[in-house]
Design a protein around this motif. Sequence first.
Motif, PDB file in Angstrom:
ATOM      1  N   LEU A  61      -7.997   2.005   3.903  1.00  0.00           N
ATOM      2  CA  LEU A  61      -7.941   3.389   3.441  1.00  0.00           C
ATOM      3  C   LEU A  61      -9.000   3.662   2.372  1.00  0.00           C
ATOM      4  O   LEU A  61      -9.631   4.732   2.368  1.00  0.00           O
ATOM      5  CB  LEU A  61      -6.548   3.702   2.899  1.00  0.00           C
ATOM      6  N   LEU A  62      -9.216   2.705   1.471  1.00  0.00           N
ATOM      7  CA  LEU A  62     -10.216   2.885   0.424  1.00  0.00           C
ATOM      8  C   LEU A  62     -11.620   2.969   1.008  1.00  0.00           C
ATOM      9  O   LEU A  62     -12.445   3.774   0.555  1.00  0.00           O
ATOM     10  CB  LEU A  62     -10.126   1.737  -0.584  1.00  0.00           C
TER      11      LEU A  62
ATOM     12  N   PHE B 166      -7.700  -6.654  10.811  1.00  0.00           N
ATOM     13  CA  PHE B 166      -6.531  -7.390  10.325  1.00  0.00           C
ATOM     14  C   PHE B 166      -5.474  -6.462   9.730  1.00  0.00           C
ATOM     15  O   PHE B 166      -4.305  -6.838   9.643  1.00  0.00           O
ATOM     16  CB  PHE B 166      -6.961  -8.425   9.286  1.00  0.00           C
ATOM     17  N   ALA B 167      -5.888  -5.247   9.306  1.00  0.00           N
ATOM     18  CA  ALA B 167      -4.909  -4.296   8.765  1.00  0.00           C
ATOM     19  C   ALA B 167      -3.952  -3.828   9.854  1.00  0.00           C
ATOM     20  O   ALA B 167      -2.797  -3.499   9.573  1.00  0.00           O
ATOM     21  CB  ALA B 167      -5.631  -3.097   8.144  1.00  0.00           C
ATOM     22  N   PHE B 168      -4.406  -3.785  11.100  1.00  0.00           N
ATOM     23  CA  PHE B 168      -3.557  -3.371  12.216  1.00  0.00           C
ATOM     24  C   PHE B 168      -2.985  -4.556  12.982  1.00  0.00           C
ATOM     25  O   PHE B 168      -2.365  -4.368  14.034  1.00  0.00           O
ATOM     26  CB  PHE B 168      -4.360  -2.487  13.182  1.00  0.00           C
ATOM     27  N   ASN B 169      -3.186  -5.769  12.458  1.00  0.00           N
ATOM     28  CA  ASN B 169      -2.709  -6.967  13.143  1.00  0.00           C
ATOM     29  C   ASN B 169      -1.256  -7.270  12.774  1.00  0.00           C
ATOM     30  O   ASN B 169      -0.883  -7.251  11.597  1.00  0.00           O
ATOM     31  CB  ASN B 169      -3.595  -8.162  12.769  1.00  0.00           C
ATOM     32  N   ASP B 170      -0.442  -7.537  13.758  1.00  0.00           N
ATOM     33  CA  ASP B 170       0.980  -7.834  13.533  1.00  0.00           C
ATOM     34  C   ASP B 170       1.147  -9.319  13.209  1.00  0.00           C
ATOM     35  O   ASP B 170       1.680 -10.101  13.995  1.00  0.00           O
ATOM     36  CB  ASP B 170       1.791  -7.476  14.777  1.00  0.00           C
ATOM     37  N   GLY B 171       0.720  -9.675  12.007  1.00  0.00           N
ATOM     38  CA  GLY B 171       0.828 -11.062  11.566  1.00  0.00           C
ATOM     39  C   GLY B 171       0.439 -11.158  10.106  1.00  0.00           C
ATOM     40  O   GLY B 171      -0.417 -10.409   9.624  1.00  0.00           O
TER      41      GLY B 171
ATOM     42  N   LYS C 125       1.463 -10.691   0.825  1.00  0.00           N
ATOM     43  CA  LYS C 125       1.002  -9.340   0.513  1.00  0.00           C
ATOM     44  C   LYS C 125      -0.389  -9.047   1.075  1.00  0.00           C
ATOM     45  O   LYS C 125      -0.849  -7.898   1.016  1.00  0.00           O
ATOM     46  CB  LYS C 125       0.969  -9.146  -1.013  1.00  0.00           C
ATOM     47  N   ILE C 126      -1.072 -10.050   1.611  1.00  0.00           N
ATOM     48  CA  ILE C 126      -2.448  -9.880   2.070  1.00  0.00           C
ATOM     49  C   ILE C 126      -2.579  -8.792   3.135  1.00  0.00           C
ATOM     50  O   ILE C 126      -3.495  -7.963   3.064  1.00  0.00           O
ATOM     51  CB  ILE C 126      -3.019 -11.218   2.578  1.00  0.00           C
ATOM     52  N   PRO C 127      -1.714  -8.722   4.160  1.00  0.00           N
ATOM     53  CA  PRO C 127      -1.874  -7.643   5.158  1.00  0.00           C
ATOM     54  C   PRO C 127      -1.763  -6.247   4.554  1.00  0.00           C
ATOM     55  O   PRO C 127      -2.468  -5.324   4.972  1.00  0.00           O
ATOM     56  CB  PRO C 127      -0.732  -7.915   6.143  1.00  0.00           C
ATOM     57  N   VAL C 128      -0.877  -6.082   3.557  1.00  0.00           N
ATOM     58  CA  VAL C 128      -0.754  -4.781   2.900  1.00  0.00           C
ATOM     59  C   VAL C 128      -2.030  -4.466   2.133  1.00  0.00           C
ATOM     60  O   VAL C 128      -2.499  -3.311   2.120  1.00  0.00           O
ATOM     61  CB  VAL C 128       0.470  -4.773   1.961  1.00  0.00           C
ATOM     62  N   VAL C 129      -2.608  -5.473   1.490  1.00  0.00           N
ATOM     63  CA  VAL C 129      -3.881  -5.288   0.789  1.00  0.00           C
ATOM     64  C   VAL C 129      -4.973  -4.892   1.777  1.00  0.00           C
ATOM     65  O   VAL C 129      -5.815  -4.028   1.493  1.00  0.00           O
ATOM     66  CB  VAL C 129      -4.272  -6.574   0.031  1.00  0.00           C
TER      67      VAL C 129
ATOM     68  N   GLU D  21       2.902  -1.341  10.532  1.00  0.00           N
ATOM     69  CA  GLU D  21       3.901  -1.727   9.541  1.00  0.00           C
ATOM     70  C   GLU D  21       3.300  -1.831   8.146  1.00  0.00           C
ATOM     71  O   GLU D  21       3.914  -1.417   7.157  1.00  0.00           O
ATOM     72  CB  GLU D  21       4.534  -3.058   9.938  1.00  0.00           C
ATOM     73  N   TRP D  22       2.104  -2.387   8.035  1.00  0.00           N
ATOM     74  CA  TRP D  22       1.497  -2.606   6.719  1.00  0.00           C
ATOM     75  C   TRP D  22       1.147  -1.275   6.049  1.00  0.00           C
ATOM     76  O   TRP D  22       1.254  -1.152   4.831  1.00  0.00           O
ATOM     77  CB  TRP D  22       0.268  -3.478   6.852  1.00  0.00           C
TER      78      TRP D  22
END
Length: 266
Positions: A234-235, A25-30, A224-228, A43-44
Amino acid sequence: MTPLRLYAILYLVFLYAPIVLLPVFAFNDGTVIAFPLRGFTLEWFRQLAEIPALHAAVLNSLAIAIISAFIATLLGICAARAGTRYAFPGKKGILGLIMLPLVLPEIIVAVSLLVVLLQLGLPLGMWTVILGHVLICTPFSIAILNSAFQSLDRSLEEAAVDLGETRWSSFRLVILPLVMPGIISSLLIAFTISLDEFIIAFFLTGTDPTLPVYLWGQLRFPQKIPVVMALGTLLVLVSVILLTVAEYFRRRGAARTGQKDAGGFL
């Protein structure tokens, strides 16, 4: 397939499936965390570089994790050395009390520390979080360093003393180099635990939140969920790298001292 093997597979799937979905989902465009996926995007991850509050939280977490790891490892060295080398009254009880945070729920530890600190009139902030993290990281450091010190041959230290070294110089020149892989492993594990810890930081942080506390606050905003998710990816990557390095040094220390490897972090 045996029932035990089936249970192990199902357990691992249940445990790691959410972690596998995190980068998906981190790489999902939505902005909606659901299937079907819309497309691939970076983007995120790009937005992570444009959030000053996030950068401040990362710096706070890094500073707290580094200081906590060094203090916990130093205390772990002292406790492991005393526990494996010397006999003194109440030894088992004292060491058991030190290891107690391993089995206590973190919420109990956090609330207890909060009450004590408020009664002492200490302001909540970075150093109160460090105090709490040292408390929970020290037992892990002791557990790692105990095996390193137990595998040492006492005759090496005695030989150094017979050759004219003091107890301190023999410890510094002979013992510390032998247990250095365990010390590095302890530092990395304590750093990882402190960096990821949320409950104690949530109760003891002041106006400058740590990274997990900042992430918790961002969950209130759906956009903000996709950025999280991107930051979580990364974490997870950093945590896996640190644990892998820690396991490498643990196994290296076991092989260096001739100790039988009974298993470790990985």
